[in-house]
Design a protein around this motif. Structure first.
Motif, PDB file in Angstrom:
ATOM      1  N   ILE A   1       0.347   6.385   6.528  1.00 31.79           N
ATOM      2  CA  ILE A   1       0.895   5.710   5.593  1.00 31.79           C
ATOM      3  C   ILE A   1       1.533   6.624   4.670  1.00 31.79           C
ATOM      4  O   ILE A   1       2.631   6.068   3.813  1.00 31.79           O
ATOM      5  CB  ILE A   1      -0.420   5.008   4.422  1.00 31.79           C
ATOM      6  CG1 ILE A   1       0.142   4.382   3.487  1.00 31.79           C
ATOM      7  CG2 ILE A   1      -1.052   6.335   3.933  1.00 31.79           C
ATOM      8  CD1 ILE A   1       1.006   3.144   3.695  1.00 31.79           C
TER       9      ILE A   1
ATOM     10  N   ILE B   1      -0.717   3.717  12.066  1.00 28.37           N
ATOM     11  CA  ILE B   1       0.432   4.501  11.511  1.00 28.37           C
ATOM     12  C   ILE B   1      -0.082   5.405  10.403  1.00 28.37           C
ATOM     13  O   ILE B   1      -1.390   5.391  10.014  1.00 28.37           O
ATOM     14  CB  ILE B   1       1.259   3.601  10.812  1.00 28.37           C
ATOM     15  CG1 ILE B   1       0.754   2.539   9.848  1.00 28.37           C
ATOM     16  CG2 ILE B   1       1.930   2.702  11.738  1.00 28.37           C
ATOM     17  CD1 ILE B   1       1.701   1.734   9.152  1.00 28.37           C
TER      18      ILE B   1
ATOM     19  N   PRO C   1      -5.750   0.169  11.375  1.00 28.32           N
ATOM     20  CA  PRO C   1      -5.797  -0.761  12.508  1.00 28.32           C
ATOM     21  C   PRO C   1      -4.389  -0.767  13.475  1.00 28.32           C
ATOM     22  O   PRO C   1      -4.229  -0.989  14.476  1.00 28.32           O
ATOM     23  CB  PRO C   1      -5.981  -2.232  12.138  1.00 28.32           C
ATOM     24  CG  PRO C   1      -5.692  -2.146  10.730  1.00 28.32           C
ATOM     25  CD  PRO C   1      -5.762  -0.813  10.043  1.00 28.32           C
ATOM     26  N   THR C   2      -3.470  -0.320  12.753  1.00 29.44           N
ATOM     27  CA  THR C   2      -2.211  -0.181  13.667  1.00 29.44           C
ATOM     28  C   THR C   2      -1.749   1.218  13.813  1.00 29.44           C
ATOM     29  O   THR C   2      -0.596   1.431  14.424  1.00 29.44           O
ATOM     30  CB  THR C   2      -0.827  -1.027  12.798  1.00 29.44           C
ATOM     31  OG1 THR C   2      -0.714  -0.355  11.552  1.00 29.44           O
ATOM     32  CG2 THR C   2      -1.259  -2.427  12.315  1.00 29.44           C
TER      33      THR C   2
ATOM     34  N   VAL D   1       0.945  -1.209   0.227  1.00 28.63           N
ATOM     35  CA  VAL D   1       0.004  -0.038  -0.075  1.00 28.63           C
ATOM     36  C   VAL D   1       0.932   1.220  -0.070  1.00 28.63           C
ATOM     37  O   VAL D   1       1.668   1.350   0.876  1.00 28.63           O
ATOM     38  CB  VAL D   1      -0.982  -0.164   1.100  1.00 28.63           C
ATOM     39  CG1 VAL D   1      -1.745   1.129   1.146  1.00 28.63           C
ATOM     40  CG2 VAL D   1      -1.847  -1.277   1.137  1.00 28.63           C
TER      41      VAL D   1
ATOM     42  N   CYS E   1       2.801  -1.881   8.748  1.00 24.16           N
ATOM     43  CA  CYS E   1       1.788  -1.911   7.778  1.00 24.16           C
ATOM     44  C   CYS E   1       1.061  -3.141   7.421  1.00 24.16           C
ATOM     45  O   CYS E   1       2.140  -4.160   7.104  1.00 24.16           O
ATOM     46  CB  CYS E   1       2.093  -1.119   6.615  1.00 24.16           C
ATOM     47  SG  CYS E   1       0.584  -1.393   5.145  1.00 24.16           S
ATOM     48  N   ILE E   2      -0.010  -3.613   7.529  1.00 21.39           N
ATOM     49  CA  ILE E   2      -0.473  -5.095   7.522  1.00 21.39           C
ATOM     50  C   ILE E   2      -1.305  -5.122   6.048  1.00 21.39           C
ATOM     51  O   ILE E   2      -1.668  -6.345   5.681  1.00 21.39           O
ATOM     52  CB  ILE E   2      -1.249  -5.650   8.519  1.00 21.39           C
ATOM     53  CG1 ILE E   2      -2.461  -4.716   8.838  1.00 21.39           C
ATOM     54  CG2 ILE E   2      -0.508  -5.671   9.840  1.00 21.39           C
ATOM     55  CD1 ILE E   2      -3.653  -5.419   9.459  1.00 21.39           C
ATOM     56  N   GLY E   3      -1.060  -4.224   5.364  1.00 23.71           N
ATOM     57  CA  GLY E   3      -1.582  -4.185   3.666  1.00 23.71           C
ATOM     58  C   GLY E   3      -3.019  -4.224   3.634  1.00 23.71           C
ATOM     59  O   GLY E   3      -3.445  -4.953   2.865  1.00 23.71           O
ATOM     60  N   CYS E   4      -3.857  -3.904   4.753  1.00 24.07           N
ATOM     61  CA  CYS E   4      -5.172  -4.023   4.788  1.00 24.07           C
ATOM     62  C   CYS E   4      -5.918  -3.063   3.948  1.00 24.07           C
ATOM     63  O   CYS E   4      -7.083  -3.709   3.519  1.00 24.07           O
ATOM     64  CB  CYS E   4      -5.853  -3.737   6.181  1.00 24.07           C
ATOM     65  SG  CYS E   4      -5.752  -2.116   6.702  1.00 24.07           S
ATOM     66  N   GLY E   5      -5.175  -1.959   3.350  1.00 25.07           N
ATOM     67  CA  GLY E   5      -5.929  -1.394   2.350  1.00 25.07           C
ATOM     68  C   GLY E   5      -7.015  -0.488   3.002  1.00 25.07           C
ATOM     69  O   GLY E   5      -7.888   0.350   2.130  1.00 25.07           O
ATOM     70  N   ALA E   6      -7.210  -0.197   4.219  1.00 24.81           N
ATOM     71  CA  ALA E   6      -8.327   0.508   4.879  1.00 24.81           C
ATOM     72  C   ALA E   6      -7.962   2.007   4.265  1.00 24.81           C
ATOM     73  O   ALA E   6      -9.106   2.939   4.151  1.00 24.81           O
ATOM     74  CB  ALA E   6      -8.146   0.364   6.262  1.00 24.81           C
ATOM     75  N   CYS E   7      -6.741   2.306   4.397  1.00 21.49           N
ATOM     76  CA  CYS E   7      -6.348   3.897   4.208  1.00 21.49           C
ATOM     77  C   CYS E   7      -6.478   4.114   2.659  1.00 21.49           C
ATOM     78  O   CYS E   7      -6.950   5.255   2.459  1.00 21.49           O
ATOM     79  CB  CYS E   7      -4.911   4.194   4.551  1.00 21.49           C
ATOM     80  SG  CYS E   7      -3.801   2.802   3.824  1.00 21.49           S
TER      81      CYS E   7
HETATM   82  S1  SF4 Z   1      -2.708  -0.611   4.515  1.00 18.32           S
HETATM   83 FE1  SF4 Z   1      -3.805  -0.774   6.636  1.00 18.32          FE
HETATM   84  S2  SF4 Z   1      -2.024  -1.390   8.081  1.00 18.32           S
HETATM   85 FE2  SF4 Z   1      -1.347  -0.217   6.386  1.00 18.32          FE
HETATM   86  S3  SF4 Z   1      -1.105   1.940   6.606  1.00 18.32           S
HETATM   87 FE3  SF4 Z   1      -3.026   1.429   5.442  1.00 18.32          FE
HETATM   88  S4  SF4 Z   1      -4.700   1.240   7.091  1.00 18.32           S
HETATM   89 FE4  SF4 Z   1      -2.735   0.939   8.062  1.00 18.32          FE
END
Ligand code: SF4
Ligand code: SF4
Length: 488
Positions: A299, A297, A294-295, A256, A307-313
């Motif tokens: 981006i 940080i 969720p962590t 991400v 970064c767990i790569g969740c794509g929420a951002c």
């Molecule tokens: S991909 Fe998920 S964990 Fe990584 S910065 Fe975005 S929201 Fe946070």
């Protein structure tokens, strides 16, 4: 820096006015007390919707459907997937595995590790963001929390406010829901090792065994603690994968990313304003990407191991871009090379098939093929031969030499079988005890086998021989080595 009364602390000198010469510097030295460890800041992830959130929820449903559902599947008269440690039998649909089939477990572990390498090289931490149990249960626990306590701002307000009846009721309800789900998870986990239907009856009759109670509580409370309280700390501080996955990353790994060239300089502006006229980039500095993380940080600070790569951002930034009337993708899945060289999605995908990926893929394909062939050609029964050391070689009736062996025949089929024993290796060698042995479905049986040879069949000493065990109904046979002792 946040401090706590108990945190380790240290007094350090602070140079207030640098660059004025030694005398001035010494005079301007001040002391400040700092804490060596930052206290944990609770993260309140804001809920998010979008294409990646939909994918995550699809995987939450899929993985949980499998985890909670599989123990209830039946295969004939038994549970379809059952790891019966007490009977030392593993049932996986039509496969019946014995501890001697440990090689397949090793194969599964090797395939899992290679898949992780391949997957990480191609797609970074998508496993963490979408299918890892820690992510999945945190997502479910967060959803329950939101239903009871509301979204981020309501939760933050309530936590900062005093205790009252409403707060107590909501917190109690939330923890009860969490505990119920956690205990159901523990029960389902134990259901992979003890037939789940009888386990359910034991629960209803309040009659669970000690180990079953222990593992249900252990797994359940671990789920409750990890998904309810530890959350991102598991990913940041406890998960070994987070530590070594960077070794599998390269500049063509999907991550991400924040498009800094497009986003900076960041700053707020009205929807109608022209960013070029204000000399601003596309980032409106709304901080929503940080609030949904969720962590916890940002981006926009670049690639970070948290970064767990969740794509929420990426999801939330796309909604901001839509509202502003800007193109989507300020935060998106891409690679470092693609961002740097402004590659199109097509160019990016072409880089997927790079040497590292091809090597991982080839090794993985070979191991999967070898394991598949081995499973297909697997003999549906196993035999262990042990020379009976309690019975010395002896002279039997009729003057024949006799050795006694113990054979274990393991029937790995779902039907009873009759096995026929024979032996060779010395002139006139023969089985003197029962030659046909019946073994029930999925059972194993130990039998004593007497083997005799003519008195002058061989010189004194140890002679290699072979047992042959045939299963006519299965059109299969197994040969096992042993030795025949001729006494002096
Ligand atoms: S991909 Fe998920 S964990 Fe990584 S910065 Fe975005 S929201 Fe946070
Ligand atoms: S969500 Fe997008 S626009 Fe808002 S701060 Fe993050 S990167 Fe900038």
């Amino acid at each position: 820096m946040t401090s706590t009364p108990d945190a380790p602390r240290k007094t350090i000198p602070i140079l207030a006015v640098p660059g004025k010469g030694p005398a001035a510097s010494a005079a301007s030295m001040a002391e400040e007390e700092v804490w060596l460890y930052e206290a944990h800041q609770k993260i309140y992830p804001r809920s998010v919707s979008g294409q990646f959130a939909r994918w995550r929820w699809a995987l939450v449903f899929l993985t949980q459907l499998v985890f909670y559902g599989v123990p209830w599947l039946q295969w004939g008269q038994r549970q379809a997937v059952l790891f019966d440690l007490e009977a030392r039998r593993f049932y996986i649909f039509n496969l019946v595995l014995y501890p001697q089939d440990f090689i397949y477990l090793t194969g599964i572990l090797v395939i899992s590790a290679l898949s992780l390498f391949l997957f990480t090289a191609v797609a970074g931490r998508l496993w963490c963001g979408y299918a890892c149990p820690q992510t999945v249960y945190t997502e479910i626990f967060l959803w329950l929390e939101k239903q009871v306590e509301g979204d981020r701002s309501a939760r933050m307000r309530r936590d900062a406010g005093p205790w009252n009846a409403d707060k107590l009721a909501r917190k109690t309800a939330k923890h009860l829901l969490w505990l119920a789900l956690a205990l159901w998870t523990g029960f389902s986990f134990v259901g992979y090792f003890t037939p789940i239907q009888s386990l359910g009856q034991e629960v209803l009759q309040w009659n669970l065994g000690g180990w079953e109670v222990f593992w249900t509580l252990f797994y359940g409370l671990a789920t409750y603690g990890n998904a309810g309280f530890l959350r991102e700390q598991v990913c940041k501080h406890m998960c070994p994968y987070a530590r070594f996955q960077s070794a599998m990353f390269d500049r063509d790994t999907l991550i991400v990313t924040y498009d800094e060239a497009r986003g900076e300089p960041r700053g707020p502006r009205s929807r109608k304003a022209d960013p070029a006229a204000l000399q601003l980039g596309a980032c409106v500095n709304c901080s929503l990407c940080v609030q949904v993380c969720p962590t916890g940080i940002d981006i926009r600070d670049g690639l970070q191991y948290e970064c767990i790569g969740c794509g929420a951002c990426a999801d939330v930034c796309d909604t901001v871009m839509d509202k502003m009337g800007y193109a989507r993708g300020l935060v998106k899945y891409s690679t470092q090379n693609a961002v740097q060289h402004h590659w199109t999605p097509r160019q990016l995908l072409r880089r997927v098939l790079r040497p590292r990926v091809l090597v991982y893929g080839a090794i993985l394909g070979t191991v999967v093929l070898a394991m598949g062939v081995s499973l297909l050609l697997r003999t549906p029964f196993k035999v262990d031969v042990v020379r009976d050391r309690g019975t010395l070689a002896r002279i039997a009736a009729g003057g024949r030499l006799e050795n006694v062996y113990r054979l274990q025949i393991m029937n790995a089929t779902e039907a009873g079988q009759t096995f026929h024993l024979s032996v060779d290796g010395l002139p006139g060698l023969a089985v003197a005890s029962e030659e046909a042995v019946a073994v029930e479905a999925t059972q194993s049986r130990w039998i004593a086998v007497r083997v005799q040879a003519p008195f002058d069949a061989a010189a004194a000493g140890s002679h290699p021989i072979h047992f042959h065990i045939d299963a006519p109904d299965l059109h299969a046979s197994v040969s096992e080595k042993s030795v025949f002792i001729v006494p002096r």
